[in-house]
Structure formats: structure tokens, C-alpha cells
Write a protein that holds these residues in place. Structure first.
Motif, PDB file in Angstrom:
ATOM      1  N   GLY A 345       0.812  -1.211   0.000  1.00 31.19           N
ATOM      2  CA  GLY A 345       0.000   0.000   0.000  1.00 31.19           C
ATOM      3  C   GLY A 345       0.846   1.262   0.000  1.00 31.19           C
ATOM      4  O   GLY A 345       0.580   2.212  -0.757  1.00 31.19           O
ATOM      5  N   CYS A 367      -2.078  -1.290  -5.039  1.00 28.63           N
ATOM      6  CA  CYS A 367      -3.233  -0.930  -4.205  1.00 28.63           C
ATOM      7  C   CYS A 367      -4.203  -2.105  -4.084  1.00 28.63           C
ATOM      8  O   CYS A 367      -4.808  -2.316  -3.025  1.00 28.63           O
ATOM      9  CB  CYS A 367      -3.949   0.289  -4.797  1.00 28.63           C
ATOM     10  SG  CYS A 367      -3.025   1.845  -4.628  1.00 28.63           S
ATOM     11  N   SER A 370      -2.774  -4.464  -1.533  1.00 28.71           N
ATOM     12  CA  SER A 370      -2.937  -3.897  -0.201  1.00 28.71           C
ATOM     13  C   SER A 370      -4.358  -4.053   0.316  1.00 28.71           C
ATOM     14  O   SER A 370      -4.581  -4.308   1.506  1.00 28.71           O
ATOM     15  CB  SER A 370      -2.552  -2.417  -0.208  1.00 28.71           C
ATOM     16  OG  SER A 370      -2.728  -1.829   1.054  1.00 28.71           O
ATOM     17  N   MET A 434      -1.862   4.240   6.613  1.00 33.54           N
ATOM     18  CA  MET A 434      -1.339   2.886   6.451  1.00 33.54           C
ATOM     19  C   MET A 434      -0.388   2.513   7.586  1.00 33.54           C
ATOM     20  O   MET A 434      -0.271   1.330   7.947  1.00 33.54           O
ATOM     21  CB  MET A 434      -0.626   2.763   5.097  1.00 33.54           C
ATOM     22  CG  MET A 434      -0.211   1.343   4.734  1.00 33.54           C
ATOM     23  SD  MET A 434      -1.604   0.183   4.657  1.00 33.54           S
ATOM     24  CE  MET A 434      -2.545   0.860   3.276  1.00 33.54           C
TER      25      MET A 434
END
Length: 465
Positions: A345, A367, A370, A434
Motif C-alpha cells: 500500500g 493498491c 494492499s 497505512m
């Protein structure tokens, strides 16, 4: 799927609650069925025949549960993603303001938080299978009537009905898995997560073409998904009367059952860590689904390609949602998987910040990887409690709290984008979130159960009293 069912039939059957073993032959007394055991009479023979007869029944029921899990998972997101594909047409058709449209996009996590917390109570009273069956009925009914109620209020009410069915099913899917497949939590969670990801991406991809094929009516394009939900009701009907499927009704040690009855889940650090992890990963997922295409379009990527990039991001969840839970259950600590997904991510956000158009496909893939923190979170829910009753409480707490945490994220990204005039600050926020996601995920991944944590805290409080 058949292989899973046949393998499950060899182990302890949840439906019966006991292992498949030949009955013991009693000697020197008359059996309760009238046959004499001392001479190899009818009592043991009948019991043996009944055991043989029950085995295919259990195998058939297990296969039915697998089919039910897959079909239910396919229906847990189309109510949301099909609306996203036709949101502009719905706004025009209902005369919906921008504020109401924004409210509509915030309704799903709000409903998941509100209704999901009720799922364990319903499961204790009616049985988890009956509640999931009712959830599928609610989804089908809500999807069928919401395009035709004629106004914004009716549309929101019918959407809330469908989302209520999704919410209780969201919470009880890990309970069903723990109850019926205690030795296959990883593989069954993976199968469920893969079906959920497939339903999510399919609804986003085909709703517009299906609407065009139906004459361009957005009402028909939304209502058609009710048919898929109706199919999902069917396999759960035979399980409605199976009270053995109720949360916490499996054969567990008396000490564990006593823990379940007085379990104060808010006293568990692991429960809080898992709730925060669930909320932060949901925040990232909603931001990605809502804003990733706009990030690419503002960077000069054509609109059509931006939509394909979002589809690629979402499609990554189909294979990885099956693989990640299986890997996670083989580890005593799921922290390394959390770190790996979080690192993907961070790399994806860095790419979006520095070169959004130049490496668009790479950032979309990263992405997407993630976002597979979702099936990992579901897997950890099943691993951090000893019984299905504990899983029910943990699932309800983690998902309800988590979805509440996720509500402000997409709205805050929109505010930052509007006031800063670019994507620098929003992407920095996404990357910043994150970091705590990784931290709480590592805490949630430790090899411990909520029951043990609560018991240890109670013992420590008693010692200091």
C-alpha cells in the motif's frame, strides 16, 4: 468444493456434534431397542446402520453449507457497487441533491456498524443459518423494491433494508465457517472472500452493460441483482431449523462455554486491535473505490482506462482472497502478512504521489494487493476466539467498530482534494493511515485468544482487589 465436503465428512460433524465412530457393543444386558447385545442382536446392528446412513446425510449438508457460503458471499457487495456504477442516473432520476448523494455513499458503513452489532443476538435466538437466510431475503427484497418506490426517502429505506441483510451476514459468515469448518478456517475464509471479491467486481463491471441491454432503464439495471440474491436464499432454507448452527451451540468444553456467557470483549486488547485494523483497512478500501479513478483521470489518464485500472485493483482480490487466508492460518503470528500488505500500500501511494500516470498499472496492482487486508482481517477473526460464540462476539465488535472508524476517511479525502486543489495532501493522508494500520494489524496477529485475554485481566483484577 466436493473434495472439501468429502474430507469434512471424515472429521467430526458439526451437524451431529460427534465423530463418526462405530457404536460400542454392550455385553450381558438387553439393549434399549429390544435386541440383545450379548448375541450380536439388533441394538448395535441398528445403531451401526444408523451411523452409516447418517454419514452421507452429513456430507450432503456440508456441501450445502459450502454452496450457501459462496452464494451468500456473492451477494454481499452488488447492492453497493451496482449503485456506484449508475449513481449519476439515479441522481437524475430521483432529483437527488449532491448532499443526499454523498449521504447515500456513506450509508453502507453506517448500516454495517448499526445492524452488524445485532447479529450475535439474532444468532443466539434463531440460529446463524436462519439469520443468514433472512439476510438473503432482506437483500433480495431491498434490491427489488428500491428502484420502484418513487422517491429518495423510499430509495434510502429500501437500500437500508438490503444493507441490513448484508450487515448481519457479514458478521455471521466467520461464525458459520468456524462452526462447520473449524479445521479449515483458512481455506473456507479464502473461498468466501474470493466469492465476495468476485461479486464486488462483477457488479461494478456488468451493471452498465446489463442496463443498456435492458433498454437503458437504471431501475431495471439495479433490480436485476435481486434475482441473484433470490438464488442465494435457496441453500439456506434447509438450515433454518438447524439449531445446531446457532452461535455457541457446538460441543465445547464447559469452561469455554462459561467464558462465552460472561465474555466482556471490550476488555480484550486483541479485540480492539482487530477492530482498528478492520476499520483502517476498510477506510483504505472505500477511498480506493471512491477516488482512485479520479486520481488517474486528473493525472491525464483517459476515463475509460481509469475505470479499467479500478477494475484491475478490485480484481486482485479474487485470487489473493483465496491464497492469503490459507497462508495466514499456517502462521502462528500473522504480523508478517500485515506488514507485506501494508508495504504494498505504501509503495502504491508513493507511486500515485510521484508518477500517477507513468506507472498507473503498477500502482493499481499494488493498491489491489494492499486491499486484500480484508480477507486477512476475516481470517484473524476466526483465529482469535475459541468457539463460534466467541467468534460471533468478536466479529460483531470488530466489524461494527471498524465500519464506524471507516466513515470519515473518504469524506476527509474529498474535503482535502477540494480545498488543496490537488492530490498531494489526500495521498499523504492515505499513506499516513497505512502506518497505524500496520501497527494494529501486527498486534491483532499475535497468537492469542480474546477469551484468554479477558480471563487474565479478570484474574489480575481479582488479585489486586
Amino acid at each position: 468444493m466436493a473434495l472439501m465436503a468429502s474430507e469434512e465428512a471424515k472429521t467430526t460433524s458439526p451437524a451431529a456434534g460427534t465423530a463418526t465412530t462405530a457404536p460400542k457393543v454392550l455385553t450381558g444386558r438387553t439393549s434399549g431397542t429390544g435386541g440383545t447385545d450379548a448375541t450380536g442382536g439388533a441394538g448395535p446392528a441398528r445403531a451401526a446402520a444408523a451411523a452409516v446412513k447418517q454419514q452421507p446425510t452429513r456430507a450432503w449438508t456440508t456441501r450445502l453449507v459450502i454452496v450457501g457460503i459462496v452464494l451468500a458471499a456473492l451477494n454481499l457487495r452488488p447492492a453497493i457497487t451496482s449503485l456506484g456504477a449508475l449513481l449519476e442516473e439515479v441522481r437524475d432520476g430521483l432529483g437527488m441533491s449532491g448532499t443526499l448523494a454523498g449521504l447515500l455513499t456513506s450509508v453502507p458503513p453506517l448500516c454495517f456498524a448499526a445492524f452488524g452489532s445485532l447479529a450475535p443476538r439474532f444468532a443466539r435466538r434463531f440460529g446463524a443459518g436462519a439469520v443468514v437466510c433472512g439476510g438473503m431475503v432482506a437483500i433480495a427484497t431491498g434490491l427489488l423494491i428500491r428502484p420502484f418506490l418513487g422517491g429518495t426517502v423510499g430509495f434510502l429505506a429500501a437500500s437500508a433494508l438490503a444493507l441490513m441483510g448484508i450487515a448481519v451476514s457479514n458478521v455471521l459468515m466467520p461464525v458459520i465457517v468456524k462452526r462447520w469448518f473449524p479445521d479449515r478456517v483458512g481455506s473456507m475464509t479464502g473461498l468466501y472472500s474470493m466469492a465476495l471479491a468476485l461479486g464486488t467486481s462483477a457488479a461494478a463491471a456488468v451493471t452498465v452493460p446489463v442496463t443498456d441491454a435492458l433498454g437503458g432503464s437504471w431501475r431495471a439495471g439495479l433490480a436485476i441483482w435481486a434475482a441473484v440474491a433470490v438464488v442465494a436464499v435457496v441453500p439456506w432454507i434447509p438450515l433454518v431449523r438447524d439449531r445446531g448452527n446457532a452461535a455457541g451451540s457446538e460441543r465445547v468444553p464447559a469452561a469455554v462455554r462459561q467464558q462465552d456467557e460472561g465474555l466482556r470483549i471490550t476488555h480484550s486488547r486483541t479485540a480492539w486491535a482487530l477492530a482498528c485494523f478492520f476499520g483502517l483497512q476498510a477506510t483504505a478500501a472505500y477511498i480506493t473505490m471512491g477516488w482512485l479513478p479520479q486520481i488517474f483521470r486528473d493525472a491525464g489518464v483517459p476515463a475509460g482506462e481509469a475505470g479499467v485500472l479500478l477494475a484491475v485493483t478490485m480484481a486482485m482480490g479474487v485470487p489473493l482472497a483465496f491464497v492469503i487466508p490459507r497462508v495466514a492460518t499456517r502462521l502462528t503470528h500473522q504480523g508478517p502478512v500485515v506488514v507485506a500488505l501494508g508495504t504494498c500500500g505504501l509503495a502504491g501511494y508513493a507511486g500515485l504521489y510521484f508518477a500517477p500516470a507513468g506507472g498507473a498499472w503498477a500502482w493499481a496492482l499494488l493498491c489491489g494487493i494492499s486491499n486484500c487486508a480484508f480477507p486477512l482481517a476475516l481470517t484473524m477473526v476466526g483465529m482469535r476466539a475459541k468457539s463460534s460464540a466467541g467468534v460471533a462476539k468478536l466479529s460483531a465488535f470488530a466489524q461494527s467498530t471498524g465500519y464506524l472508524i471507516s466513515i470519515p476517511g473518504p469524506l476527509l479525502v474529498g474535503v482535502l482534494y477540494q480545498h488543496s486543489g490537488g492530490w498531494g495532501l489526500p495521498i499523504a493522508l492515505m499513506a499516513g493511515l497505512m502506518v497505524p494500520q500496520i501497527a494494529v494489524g501486527v498486534l491483532a496477529g499475535r497468537d492469542r485468544t480474546i477469551e484468554d485475554e479477558v480471563a487474565q485481566r479478570a484474574a489480575a483484577a481479582g488479585a489486586t482487589a
